[in-house]
Scaffold this motif. Structure first.
Motif, PDB file in Angstrom:
ATOM      1  N   ALA A 156       0.828  -1.210   0.000  1.00 34.91           N
ATOM      2  CA  ALA A 156       0.000   0.000   0.000  1.00 34.91           C
ATOM      3  C   ALA A 156       0.861   1.257   0.000  1.00 34.91           C
ATOM      4  O   ALA A 156       0.562   2.238  -0.694  1.00 34.91           O
ATOM      5  CB  ALA A 156      -0.936   0.000   1.206  1.00 34.91           C
ATOM      6  N   GLY A 157       1.946   1.257   0.788  1.00 29.17           N
ATOM      7  CA  GLY A 157       2.814   2.422   0.858  1.00 29.17           C
ATOM      8  C   GLY A 157       3.473   2.739  -0.467  1.00 29.17           C
ATOM      9  O   GLY A 157       3.573   3.910  -0.861  1.00 29.17           O
ATOM     10  N   LYS A 158       3.925   1.724  -1.179  1.00 32.51           N
ATOM     11  CA  LYS A 158       4.555   1.957  -2.476  1.00 32.51           C
ATOM     12  C   LYS A 158       3.548   2.480  -3.497  1.00 32.51           C
ATOM     13  O   LYS A 158       3.890   3.323  -4.341  1.00 32.51           O
ATOM     14  CB  LYS A 158       5.205   0.667  -2.967  1.00 32.51           C
ATOM     15  N   LEU A 216       4.522   7.249   9.565  1.00 33.98           N
ATOM     16  CA  LEU A 216       3.732   6.808  10.712  1.00 33.98           C
ATOM     17  C   LEU A 216       2.979   5.553  10.316  1.00 33.98           C
ATOM     18  O   LEU A 216       2.282   5.544   9.296  1.00 33.98           O
ATOM     19  CB  LEU A 216       2.747   7.901  11.138  1.00 33.98           C
ATOM     20  N   HIS A 217       3.133   4.500  11.106  1.00 36.65           N
ATOM     21  CA  HIS A 217       2.442   3.249  10.799  1.00 36.65           C
ATOM     22  C   HIS A 217       1.412   2.948  11.873  1.00 36.65           C
ATOM     23  O   HIS A 217       1.735   2.845  13.059  1.00 36.65           O
ATOM     24  CB  HIS A 217       3.414   2.084  10.695  1.00 36.65           C
ATOM     25  N   ALA A 218       0.154   2.822  11.459  1.00 37.59           N
ATOM     26  CA  ALA A 218      -0.954   2.557  12.378  1.00 37.59           C
ATOM     27  C   ALA A 218      -1.398   1.110  12.266  1.00 37.59           C
ATOM     28  O   ALA A 218      -1.603   0.594  11.170  1.00 37.59           O
ATOM     29  CB  ALA A 218      -2.133   3.478  12.057  1.00 37.59           C
ATOM     30  N   THR A 219      -1.537   0.466  13.401  1.00 44.06           N
ATOM     31  CA  THR A 219      -2.004  -0.914  13.424  1.00 44.06           C
ATOM     32  C   THR A 219      -2.616  -1.212  14.781  1.00 44.06           C
ATOM     33  O   THR A 219      -2.278  -0.579  15.784  1.00 44.06           O
ATOM     34  CB  THR A 219      -0.854  -1.897  13.132  1.00 44.06           C
ATOM     35  N   GLN A 263       8.870  18.243   3.328  1.00 47.92           N
ATOM     36  CA  GLN A 263       7.546  18.637   2.882  1.00 47.92           C
ATOM     37  C   GLN A 263       6.505  17.521   2.904  1.00 47.92           C
ATOM     38  O   GLN A 263       5.335  17.772   2.661  1.00 47.92           O
ATOM     39  CB  GLN A 263       7.634  19.208   1.461  1.00 47.92           C
ATOM     40  N   ALA A 264       6.916  16.272   3.167  1.00 47.18           N
ATOM     41  CA  ALA A 264       5.952  15.183   3.029  1.00 47.18           C
ATOM     42  C   ALA A 264       6.069  14.178   4.167  1.00 47.18           C
ATOM     43  O   ALA A 264       7.144  13.986   4.754  1.00 47.18           O
ATOM     44  CB  ALA A 264       6.144  14.476   1.687  1.00 47.18           C
ATOM     45  N   ALA A 265       4.942  13.521   4.466  1.00 46.40           N
ATOM     46  CA  ALA A 265       4.876  12.450   5.457  1.00 46.40           C
ATOM     47  C   ALA A 265       4.014  11.323   4.895  1.00 46.40           C
ATOM     48  O   ALA A 265       3.034  11.571   4.191  1.00 46.40           O
ATOM     49  CB  ALA A 265       4.294  12.957   6.772  1.00 46.40           C
ATOM     50  N   MET A 266       4.402  10.107   5.217  1.00 50.01           N
ATOM     51  CA  MET A 266       3.654   8.923   4.796  1.00 50.01           C
ATOM     52  C   MET A 266       2.931   8.335   6.006  1.00 50.01           C
ATOM     53  O   MET A 266       3.516   8.199   7.085  1.00 50.01           O
ATOM     54  CB  MET A 266       4.618   7.880   4.220  1.00 50.01           C
ATOM     55  N   ALA A 286      -1.456   6.830   2.857  1.00 44.89           N
ATOM     56  CA  ALA A 286      -1.688   8.170   2.307  1.00 44.89           C
ATOM     57  C   ALA A 286      -0.420   8.998   2.451  1.00 44.89           C
ATOM     58  O   ALA A 286       0.336   8.831   3.414  1.00 44.89           O
ATOM     59  CB  ALA A 286      -2.846   8.860   3.007  1.00 44.89           C
ATOM     60  N   VAL A 287      -0.207   9.870   1.495  1.00 39.27           N
ATOM     61  CA  VAL A 287       0.912  10.805   1.529  1.00 39.27           C
ATOM     62  C   VAL A 287       0.370  12.194   1.838  1.00 39.27           C
ATOM     63  O   VAL A 287      -0.520  12.690   1.132  1.00 39.27           O
ATOM     64  CB  VAL A 287       1.667  10.830   0.186  1.00 39.27           C
ATOM     65  N   LEU A 288       0.891  12.811   2.899  1.00 39.59           N
ATOM     66  CA  LEU A 288       0.521  14.169   3.279  1.00 39.59           C
ATOM     67  C   LEU A 288       1.655  15.116   2.897  1.00 39.59           C
ATOM     68  O   LEU A 288       2.834  14.780   3.061  1.00 39.59           O
ATOM     69  CB  LEU A 288       0.252  14.260   4.772  1.00 39.59           C
TER      70      LEU A 288
END
Length: 351
Positions: free
Chosen positions: A59-61, A78-81, A135-138, A168-170
């Motif tokens: 999903a991240g790729k 940030l990884h949510a689980t 500028q970005a966060a995953m 998602a990329v912020l």
């Protein structure tokens, strides 16, 4: 909180093959009466190679590719689980940081159960505001609900648990959707609703029938009996109030009424549970939710919100000028709502 320069510039999702509910009924794992209440058609069920970290990498790729950004532009992952991450004694965040972002930035695991990915928006926004050079966060999320820990068909009435991952990329530099506002409500006095009747242990004891498979119904009943004299309505009243405050504050800060928002993405609850615990308290209807998506995958923990957003893009239902409400509900309890303004019709997510 209202945001003026926080955007979603890419999303991705990966789900294993759905298993029809009829197969679970035939195997004695589910029943037709519950199926009618939930409206569930299938659940996404992971295969042997679909581990939680591997699904998150997929999903991240996809989200990275969809964003059009390079890995060295990221300062945070940030990884949510909510469930087991595939291996004890290691750091899943660092694994994803290396596999998805080529080791760039830093990584943090977010454990807020089904609200984890939504809560991560608040954390990513603060990080990006304080680190203008990045500028970005995953945000990634993955979950897999397997025995002996979980019985995906009977953990909670009207709820079927699925497996999968989303991301998602912020970015502060633009994207297809502006995050107009984010609002979180927390009710930690309700956390005992998920542990009443069981004790803390030094390690998982899968032979303990009180603890496994996880039975949220029994824990909630014990909590209600001990602290609310059997009146479960008191618990749901407090939960409804927090949900209304979260959605209401996010909507007000975005300058829109909930009833005027084009698309509503809530946790992938069954139809009865969604109506009773979400839609009716908010005075909203099912028509603006991605019903067909929900009924195929089931509730995949913190994966649901970005997974639902990816589905809306894939189905060609997002257009410039529309608004989307994402809302997470996590055991503990926490509610995070975000209002998105679609600035441009997003490109399809490459599979």
């Amino acid at each position: 909180m209202r945001h003026d320069n926080l955007y979603i510039t890419g999303v991705g999702a990966w789900y294993p093959k759905p298993v029809p509910v009829e197969e679970a009924i035939e195997a004695g794992l589910y029943d037709d009466a519950t199926r009618r209440r939930s409206g569930q058609n299938s659940a996404a069920v992971a295969g042997d190679d679909d581990t939680q970290p591997v699904m998150a990498v997929r999903a991240g790729k996809l989200a990275l590719r969809h964003s059009g950004l390079e890995a060295d532009e990221f300062g945070l992952l940030l990884h949510a689980t909510g469930a087991f991450c595939g291996l004890d004694g290691w750091n899943v965040g660092s694994y994803l940081q290396q596999q998805v972002l080529d080791g760039n930035g830093l990584s943090v695991e977010v454990k807020q159960q089904s609200n984890g990915a939504m809560a991560a928006i608040e954390l990513a926004a603060a990080f990006l505001a304080g680190r203008p050079e990045r500028q970005a966060a995953m945000i990634t999320s993955s979950d897999r609900f397997e025995r002996p820990t979980w019985n995906r068909w009977r953990t909670y009435p009207g709820l079927v648990l699925g497996d999968g991952a989303s991301a998602a990329v912020l970015s502060r530099a633009g994207g297809f959707a502006r995050i107009a506002s984010v609002a979180t409500e927390s009710r930690s006095d309700l956390e005992r609703a998920q542990r009443a009747g069981v004790e803390f242990t030094p390690y998982p004891d899968f032979d303990d029938p009180k603890a496994y498979p996880v039975n949220l119904v029994d824990r909630m009943r014990a909590f209600v009996d001990e602290e609310h004299e059997g009146r479960i309505s008191e618990v749901f009243k407090r939960m409804n109030e927090a949900l209304i405050l979260s959605v209401g504050r996010a909507s007000e800060e975005a300058g829109v009424r909930p009833e005027d928002i084009d698309h509503l993405v809530f946790p992938n609850f069954g139809k009865t549970m969604l109506r009773q615990e979400v839609l009716t308290p908010l005075g909203l209807d099912e028509a603006r939710t991605p019903v067909e998506f929900v009924r195929e995958t089931g509730h995949v923990g913190a994966v649901d919100q970005f997974g639902g957003l990816e589905y809306l893009i894939r189905a060609g239902r997002l257009e410039a000028g529309q608004r989307v409400l994402l809302c997470g509900i996590g055991l503990g309890f926490n509610w995070t709502s975000a209002v998105l303004e679609i600035d441009r019709t997003p490109a399809p997510v490459a599979g």
